[in-house]
Design a protein around this motif. Structure first.
Motif, PDB file in Angstrom:
ATOM      1  N   THR A  50     -20.525  20.025   3.021  1.00  0.00           N
ATOM      2  CA  THR A  50     -21.765  19.669   3.704  1.00  0.00           C
ATOM      3  C   THR A  50     -22.697  18.815   2.850  1.00  0.00           C
ATOM      4  O   THR A  50     -23.813  18.526   3.274  1.00  0.00           O
ATOM      5  N   SER A  51     -22.261  18.456   1.663  1.00  0.00           N
ATOM      6  CA  SER A  51     -23.071  17.678   0.706  1.00  0.00           C
ATOM      7  C   SER A  51     -24.384  18.392   0.377  1.00  0.00           C
ATOM      8  O   SER A  51     -25.433  17.770   0.256  1.00  0.00           O
ATOM      9  N   ALA A  52     -24.315  19.704   0.257  1.00  0.00           N
ATOM     10  CA  ALA A  52     -25.498  20.499  -0.052  1.00  0.00           C
ATOM     11  C   ALA A  52     -25.548  20.806  -1.545  1.00  0.00           C
ATOM     12  O   ALA A  52     -24.528  20.795  -2.229  1.00  0.00           O
ATOM     13  N   GLN A  53     -26.743  21.073  -2.016  1.00  0.00           N
ATOM     14  CA  GLN A  53     -26.950  21.463  -3.408  1.00  0.00           C
ATOM     15  C   GLN A  53     -27.071  22.981  -3.457  1.00  0.00           C
ATOM     16  O   GLN A  53     -27.740  23.588  -2.630  1.00  0.00           O
ATOM     17  N   ILE A  54     -26.435  23.619  -4.444  1.00  0.00           N
ATOM     18  CA  ILE A  54     -26.524  25.064  -4.614  1.00  0.00           C
ATOM     19  C   ILE A  54     -27.646  25.359  -5.601  1.00  0.00           C
ATOM     20  O   ILE A  54     -27.678  24.805  -6.693  1.00  0.00           O
ATOM     21  N   VAL A  55     -28.570  26.237  -5.203  1.00  0.00           N
ATOM     22  CA  VAL A  55     -29.672  26.632  -6.071  1.00  0.00           C
ATOM     23  C   VAL A  55     -29.492  28.112  -6.394  1.00  0.00           C
ATOM     24  O   VAL A  55     -29.540  28.958  -5.502  1.00  0.00           O
ATOM     25  N   TYR A  56     -29.237  28.412  -7.675  1.00  0.00           N
ATOM     26  CA  TYR A  56     -29.077  29.791  -8.111  1.00  0.00           C
ATOM     27  C   TYR A  56     -30.449  30.341  -8.495  1.00  0.00           C
ATOM     28  O   TYR A  56     -31.088  29.839  -9.408  1.00  0.00           O
ATOM     29  N   LEU A  57     -30.888  31.360  -7.793  1.00  0.00           N
ATOM     30  CA  LEU A  57     -32.197  31.946  -8.040  1.00  0.00           C
ATOM     31  C   LEU A  57     -32.127  32.886  -9.243  1.00  0.00           C
ATOM     32  O   LEU A  57     -31.100  33.535  -9.466  1.00  0.00           O
ATOM     33  N   PRO A  58     -33.206  32.983 -10.016  1.00  0.00           N
ATOM     34  CA  PRO A  58     -33.202  33.858 -11.186  1.00  0.00           C
ATOM     35  C   PRO A  58     -33.166  35.329 -10.790  1.00  0.00           C
ATOM     36  O   PRO A  58     -33.642  35.708  -9.717  1.00  0.00           O
ATOM     37  N   GLU A  59     -32.601  36.132 -11.674  1.00  0.00           N
ATOM     38  CA  GLU A  59     -32.542  37.569 -11.450  1.00  0.00           C
ATOM     39  C   GLU A  59     -33.947  38.139 -11.562  1.00  0.00           C
ATOM     40  O   GLU A  59     -34.720  37.763 -12.431  1.00  0.00           O
ATOM     41  N   HIS A  60     -34.278  39.057 -10.683  1.00  0.00           N
ATOM     42  CA  HIS A  60     -35.626  39.632 -10.681  1.00  0.00           C
ATOM     43  C   HIS A  60     -35.517  41.138 -10.874  1.00  0.00           C
ATOM     44  O   HIS A  60     -35.334  41.882  -9.916  1.00  0.00           O
ATOM     45  N   GLY A  61     -35.582  41.601 -12.099  1.00  0.00           N
ATOM     46  CA  GLY A  61     -35.539  43.028 -12.391  1.00  0.00           C
ATOM     47  C   GLY A  61     -34.146  43.608 -12.260  1.00  0.00           C
ATOM     48  O   GLY A  61     -33.180  42.902 -12.040  1.00  0.00           O
ATOM     49  N   THR A  62     -34.064  44.913 -12.398  1.00  0.00           N
ATOM     50  CA  THR A  62     -32.771  45.589 -12.336  1.00  0.00           C
ATOM     51  C   THR A  62     -32.646  46.494 -11.128  1.00  0.00           C
ATOM     52  O   THR A  62     -31.667  47.191 -10.986  1.00  0.00           O
ATOM     53  N   GLY A  63     -33.651  46.510 -10.277  1.00  0.00           N
ATOM     54  CA  GLY A  63     -33.581  47.311  -9.071  1.00  0.00           C
ATOM     55  C   GLY A  63     -34.054  48.743  -9.247  1.00  0.00           C
ATOM     56  O   GLY A  63     -33.925  49.561  -8.358  1.00  0.00           O
ATOM     57  N   LYS A  64     -34.608  49.096 -10.421  1.00  0.00           N
ATOM     58  CA  LYS A  64     -35.107  50.448 -10.637  1.00  0.00           C
ATOM     59  C   LYS A  64     -36.459  50.607  -9.938  1.00  0.00           C
ATOM     60  O   LYS A  64     -37.288  49.711  -9.990  1.00  0.00           O
ATOM     61  N   LYS A  65     -36.680  51.738  -9.328  1.00  0.00           N
ATOM     62  CA  LYS A  65     -37.894  51.951  -8.545  1.00  0.00           C
ATOM     63  C   LYS A  65     -39.146  52.096  -9.390  1.00  0.00           C
ATOM     64  O   LYS A  65     -40.229  51.778  -8.949  1.00  0.00           O
ATOM     65  N   ASP A  66     -39.024  52.563 -10.636  1.00  0.00           N
ATOM     66  CA  ASP A  66     -40.205  52.779 -11.448  1.00  0.00           C
ATOM     67  C   ASP A  66     -40.691  51.516 -12.154  1.00  0.00           C
ATOM     68  O   ASP A  66     -41.692  51.530 -12.856  1.00  0.00           O
ATOM     69  N   GLY A  67     -39.976  50.412 -12.002  1.00  0.00           N
ATOM     70  CA  GLY A  67     -40.389  49.137 -12.593  1.00  0.00           C
ATOM     71  C   GLY A  67     -39.930  48.928 -14.018  1.00  0.00           C
ATOM     72  O   GLY A  67     -40.124  47.857 -14.579  1.00  0.00           O
ATOM     73  N   SER A  68     -39.279  49.939 -14.632  1.00  0.00           N
ATOM     74  CA  SER A  68     -38.790  49.758 -16.001  1.00  0.00           C
ATOM     75  C   SER A  68     -37.478  48.988 -15.988  1.00  0.00           C
ATOM     76  O   SER A  68     -36.810  48.877 -14.972  1.00  0.00           O
ATOM     77  N   ARG A  69     -37.121  48.444 -17.127  1.00  0.00           N
ATOM     78  CA  ARG A  69     -35.877  47.672 -17.215  1.00  0.00           C
ATOM     79  C   ARG A  69     -34.857  48.379 -18.031  1.00  0.00           C
ATOM     80  O   ARG A  69     -34.883  48.985 -18.901  1.00  0.00           O
TER      81      ARG A  69
END
Length: 69
Positions: A50-69
């Protein structure tokens, strides 16, 4: 030019044989995708066709509910 926005799935384990990437969105063109989880080779093939460009989005956290990494 069309763009396909993807990110890595959050709940994935090492050695898991499931698609690793998730399509977040598509801009431009008239492209409809029916699968949310796809393999990198599949995204690259769609982008090439389709002549499209792929944009890889940055990882945002680890999915933990308390916000820690």
């Amino acid at each position: 030019m069309s763009k396909i926005f993807v990110r890595e799935r959050r709940k994935i384990e090492k050695g898991e044989k499931k698609p690793r990437l998730r399509i977040v969105g598509v801009s431009g063109g008239d492209l409809k995708l029916y699968s949310k989880h796809v393999r990198k080779a599949e995204i690259e093939a769609i982008a090439a066709e389709t002549s499209a460009q792929i944009v890889y989005l940055p990882e945002h956290g680890t999915g933990k509910k308390d916000g820690s990494r």
